[in-house]
Design an enzyme around this catalytic site. Sequence first.
Site, PDB file in Angstrom:
ATOM      1  N   ILE A   1       0.649  -1.099  -0.030  1.00 36.75           N
ATOM      2  CA  ILE A   1       0.363   0.118   0.167  1.00 36.75           C
ATOM      3  C   ILE A   1       0.870   1.578   0.028  1.00 36.75           C
ATOM      4  O   ILE A   1       0.485   1.916  -0.202  1.00 36.75           O
ATOM      5  CB  ILE A   1      -0.469   0.467   1.202  1.00 36.75           C
ATOM      6  CG1 ILE A   1      -1.876  -1.391   0.886  1.00 36.75           C
ATOM      7  CG2 ILE A   1      -1.889   1.590   1.647  1.00 36.75           C
ATOM      8  CD1 ILE A   1      -2.709  -1.493   2.136  1.00 36.75           C
TER       9      ILE A   1
ATOM     10  N   TYR B   1      -1.078  -6.899  17.278  1.00 33.27           N
ATOM     11  CA  TYR B   1      -0.758  -6.623  15.825  1.00 33.27           C
ATOM     12  C   TYR B   1      -1.797  -5.714  15.757  1.00 33.27           C
ATOM     13  O   TYR B   1      -1.869  -4.260  15.714  1.00 33.27           O
ATOM     14  CB  TYR B   1      -0.803  -7.372  14.672  1.00 33.27           C
ATOM     15  CG  TYR B   1      -1.140  -6.480  13.189  1.00 33.27           C
ATOM     16  CD1 TYR B   1      -0.143  -5.967  12.721  1.00 33.27           C
ATOM     17  CD2 TYR B   1      -2.886  -6.494  12.741  1.00 33.27           C
ATOM     18  CE1 TYR B   1      -0.822  -5.056  11.491  1.00 33.27           C
ATOM     19  CE2 TYR B   1      -3.138  -5.807  11.349  1.00 33.27           C
ATOM     20  CZ  TYR B   1      -2.056  -5.360  10.732  1.00 33.27           C
ATOM     21  OH  TYR B   1      -2.525  -4.344   9.760  1.00 33.27           O
TER      22      TYR B   1
HETATM   23  N1  LIG Z   1      -2.647  -6.032   3.234  1.00 35.28           N
HETATM   24  C1  LIG Z   1      -4.201  -5.367   3.902  1.00 35.28           C
HETATM   25  O1  LIG Z   1      -4.219  -6.320   4.241  1.00 35.28           O
HETATM   26  C2  LIG Z   1      -4.433  -4.195   5.474  1.00 35.28           C
HETATM   27  C3  LIG Z   1      -5.546  -3.693   6.161  1.00 35.28           C
HETATM   28  C4  LIG Z   1      -5.391  -3.586   6.936  1.00 35.28           C
HETATM   29  C5  LIG Z   1      -4.326  -2.449   7.596  1.00 35.28           C
HETATM   30  N2  LIG Z   1      -2.541  -2.605   6.906  1.00 35.28           N
HETATM   31  C6  LIG Z   1      -1.980  -1.552   6.374  1.00 35.28           C
HETATM   32  O2  LIG Z   1      -1.340  -1.041   6.315  1.00 35.28           O
HETATM   33  C7  LIG Z   1      -0.378  -0.620   6.379  1.00 35.28           C
HETATM   34  C8  LIG Z   1       0.617  -0.926   4.932  1.00 35.28           C
HETATM   35  O3  LIG Z   1       0.561  -2.220   4.887  1.00 35.28           O
HETATM   36  P1  LIG Z   1       1.102  -3.272   3.845  1.00 35.28           P
HETATM   37  O4  LIG Z   1      -0.537  -4.227   3.831  1.00 35.28           O
HETATM   38  O5  LIG Z   1       0.661  -2.416   2.022  1.00 35.28           O
HETATM   39  O6  LIG Z   1       1.900  -4.503   4.134  1.00 35.28           O
HETATM   40  P2  LIG Z   1       3.406  -4.959   3.285  1.00 35.28           P
HETATM   41  O7  LIG Z   1       3.585  -5.078   2.212  1.00 35.28           O
HETATM   42  O8  LIG Z   1       4.106  -5.664   4.635  1.00 35.28           O
HETATM   43  O9  LIG Z   1       4.358  -2.906   3.220  1.00 35.28           O
HETATM   44  C9  LIG Z   1       4.551  -2.857   4.696  1.00 35.28           C
HETATM   45  C10 LIG Z   1       6.350  -1.775   5.355  1.00 35.28           C
HETATM   46  O10 LIG Z   1       6.438  -1.850   6.055  1.00 35.28           O
HETATM   47  C11 LIG Z   1       7.710  -1.386   6.059  1.00 35.28           C
HETATM   48  N3  LIG Z   1       8.607  -2.170   8.079  1.00 35.28           N
HETATM   49  C12 LIG Z   1       8.074  -2.873   8.363  1.00 35.28           C
HETATM   50  N4  LIG Z   1       9.115  -2.784   9.175  1.00 35.28           N
HETATM   51  C13 LIG Z   1      10.111  -1.676   9.738  1.00 35.28           C
HETATM   52  C14 LIG Z   1      10.324  -1.353   9.987  1.00 35.28           C
HETATM   53  N5  LIG Z   1      10.890  -1.520  11.358  1.00 35.28           N
HETATM   54  N6  LIG Z   1      11.211   0.404   9.136  1.00 35.28           N
HETATM   55  C15 LIG Z   1      10.683   1.006   8.436  1.00 35.28           C
HETATM   56  N7  LIG Z   1      10.019  -0.174   7.471  1.00 35.28           N
HETATM   57  C16 LIG Z   1       9.789  -1.235   7.789  1.00 35.28           C
HETATM   58  C17 LIG Z   1       8.287  -2.831   5.400  1.00 35.28           C
HETATM   59  O11 LIG Z   1       9.495  -2.827   4.639  1.00 35.28           O
HETATM   60  P3  LIG Z   1      10.517  -4.292   4.289  1.00 35.28           P
HETATM   61  O12 LIG Z   1      10.217  -4.552   2.557  1.00 35.28           O
HETATM   62  O13 LIG Z   1      11.778  -3.841   4.584  1.00 35.28           O
HETATM   63  O14 LIG Z   1       9.609  -5.453   4.525  1.00 35.28           O
HETATM   64  C18 LIG Z   1       7.401  -2.507   3.947  1.00 35.28           C
HETATM   65  O15 LIG Z   1       7.598  -1.475   3.006  1.00 35.28           O
HETATM   66  C19 LIG Z   1       0.388  -0.902   7.266  1.00 35.28           C
HETATM   67  O16 LIG Z   1       0.163   0.104   8.428  1.00 35.28           O
HETATM   68  C20 LIG Z   1      -0.791  -2.345   7.782  1.00 35.28           C
HETATM   69  O17 LIG Z   1      -1.016  -2.168   8.850  1.00 35.28           O
HETATM   70  C21 LIG Z   1      -3.200  -3.267   5.851  1.00 35.28           C
END
Ligand SMILES: NC(=O)c1ccc[n+]([C@@H]2O[C@H](COP(=O)([O-])OP(=O)(O)OC[C@H]3O[C@@H](n4cnc5c(N)ncnc54)[C@H](OP(=O)(O)O)[C@@H]3O)[C@@H](O)[C@H]2O)c1
Length: 318
Positions: free
Chosen positions: A47, A201
Amino acid sequence: MILFLVIVALLVVYFIFHRIFVHRKTFTGTAKLHGKTVIVTGGNTGIGKATASAMAARGGRVILACRSKQKGEEAAREIRMETGNENVIFMQLDLASQKSIRSFAESFLKAERRLDLLINNAALASPGRTEDGLGMILGVNHIGPFLLTHLLLDRLKACAPSRVVNVSSCGHDLGTIDFDCINTHKALALGSSDADLFRAYTNSKLCNVLFTHQLAKRLEGTNVTCYSLHPGSVNTELGRDINEWTTRILKAIVGWFGATDPVSGAQTTLYCALQEDIEHLSGRYFSDCQLVQVKPEARDDGIAKKLWDVSEKLCGMS
Ligand SMILES: NC(=O)c1ccc[n+]([C@@H]2O[C@H](COP(=O)([O-])OP(=O)(O)OC[C@H]3O[C@@H](n4cnc5c(N)ncnc54)[C@H](OP(=O)(O)O)[C@@H]3O)[C@@H](O)[C@H]2O)c1
Ligand SMILES: *[C@@H]1O[C@H](CO)[C@@H](O)[C@H](O)[C@H]1NC(C)=O
Ligand SMILES: *[C@@H]1O[C@H](CO)[C@@H](O)[C@H](O)[C@H]1NC(C)=O
């Protein structure tokens, strides 16, 4: 005949669920970002990357704040190619290290003149401890963005009207804040089973909502506003540290209810960042580009204040 009725019934149920669960509104605002600077944490994938790309397409200067130099630079290059906007750069930020957060803020403030939008998007659901000895999920999903937002606040104020956007999750609704656990163990939940990680989480996502609530109060009169949101159910790398089978089952459920792609997942973030005339809704929570009322615990002044105080302590601010 019976088979036919069953099929019709199933289809009806499917469409009802589809309407309720699928988040597919597209942000249609035309706001441009020329001359504005945006930070997107975790902008290298999922995202965050879709959000960064949309900001770049609108002409903004976009800083991808990511922990991996290689992934961050690669994503910045891709977004520059895709959008033709040369102002997309990587800067190193590891939210699991307060030293890294401080050094990111220092380099950013020195190198950049503006900050108009701070998008706290990065999050994880992994076990372990941060460099500072906090539970990983507490540290990365809550304390890290807390410290980062604090360190960048003066710049946001100087560039007002500006906004902070927190990507939370509808999972916050299942969360609770266990202050004993935070005080004793510096973690949101103990254990490293899938259920424990899931609990930590959802608790961390409740923290995001509570913080937005408290931050909005502290920012009254500054023209800096803040919002938290649920991006929808999106297939990303988020489940990478959760047991493979649990992930498969979750993905199947998410898929059934119409999982969207990261671009759709970025729409509510874009809405909170760019929609005109929502300043009076500062501190509130959004889903599918709409205001949503959260449960009482997620807008409780007392809990929000208490969490703020313990968070200050955990990052050495008080
Ligand atoms: N996917 C869903 O269905 C969903 C639903 C509800 C909420 N969300 C929220 O949406 C947001 C984005 O999630 P996503 O689904 O796109 O997840 P994702 O694909 O796992 O992306 C997460 C990002 O956070 C980064 N990250 C993790 N640990 C970190 C650290 N210590 N320092 C800096 N960056 C870090 C990751 O970097 P790396 O690539 O280096 O690991 C990656 O760029 C999150 O806040 C999540 O809680 C997602
Ligand atoms: C976002 O969440 C973090 C951590 O929960 C918090 O410190 C920060 O103040 C929040 N910002 C906004 C705008 O809600
Ligand atoms: C906030 O914005 C309003 C309207 O643009 C302006 O009148 C006011 O001076 C601003 N306040 C601050 C503290 O910048």
